[in-house]
Write a protein that holds these residues in place. Structure first.
Motif, mmCIF file in Angstrom:
data_model
loop_
_atom_site.group_PDB
_atom_site.id
_atom_site.type_symbol
_atom_site.label_atom_id
_atom_site.label_comp_id
_atom_site.label_asym_id
_atom_site.label_seq_id
_atom_site.Cartn_x
_atom_site.Cartn_y
_atom_site.Cartn_z
ATOM 1 N N ASP A 27 3.735 -0.839 30.672
ATOM 2 C CA ASP A 27 3.045 -1.230 31.909
ATOM 3 C C ASP A 27 1.862 -0.304 32.197
ATOM 4 O OD1 ASP A 27 4.757 -3.370 32.388
ATOM 5 O OD2 ASP A 27 6.124 -2.162 33.613
ATOM 6 N N LYS A 28 2.025 0.976 31.912
ATOM 7 C CA LYS A 28 0.929 1.926 32.127
ATOM 8 C C LYS A 28 -0.206 1.669 31.137
ATOM 9 C CE LYS A 28 3.981 5.445 33.994
ATOM 10 N NZ LYS A 28 4.653 6.710 33.742
ATOM 11 N N TYR A 38 -2.064 -1.370 32.261
ATOM 12 C CA TYR A 38 -2.891 -1.066 33.435
ATOM 13 C C TYR A 38 -4.162 -0.332 33.020
ATOM 14 C CZ TYR A 38 -4.324 0.430 38.043
ATOM 15 O OH TYR A 38 -5.045 0.644 39.178
ATOM 16 N N SER A 54 -7.924 -1.763 33.431
ATOM 17 C CA SER A 54 -8.897 -0.987 34.210
ATOM 18 C C SER A 54 -10.184 -0.777 33.423
ATOM 19 C CB SER A 54 -8.306 0.363 34.603
ATOM 20 O OG SER A 54 -7.213 0.184 35.470
#
Length: 51
Positions: free
Chosen positions: A7-8, A11, A15
């Protein structure tokens, strides 16, 4: 070094893809991503003003 959560990673990639001008700062503590800061800059063309 620890493993990075999917998930990181998603993200971070999202971004970067959505950032035209700016910075992405990833804070790591004890081998883990703990914070992500995005600073976006907006650039405008310098148009000449005529009178």
């Amino acid at each position: 070094m620890g493993r990075i959560d999917v998930d990181k990673i998603d993200y971070i990639i999202s971004s970067i893809e959505n950032l035209e001008y700016g910075t992405l700062v990833i804070t790591v503590h004890n081998g883990q991503v703990t914070q992500i800061d995005a600073t976006e800059k907006k650039r405008f063309d310098h148009a000449k003003v005529t009178k």
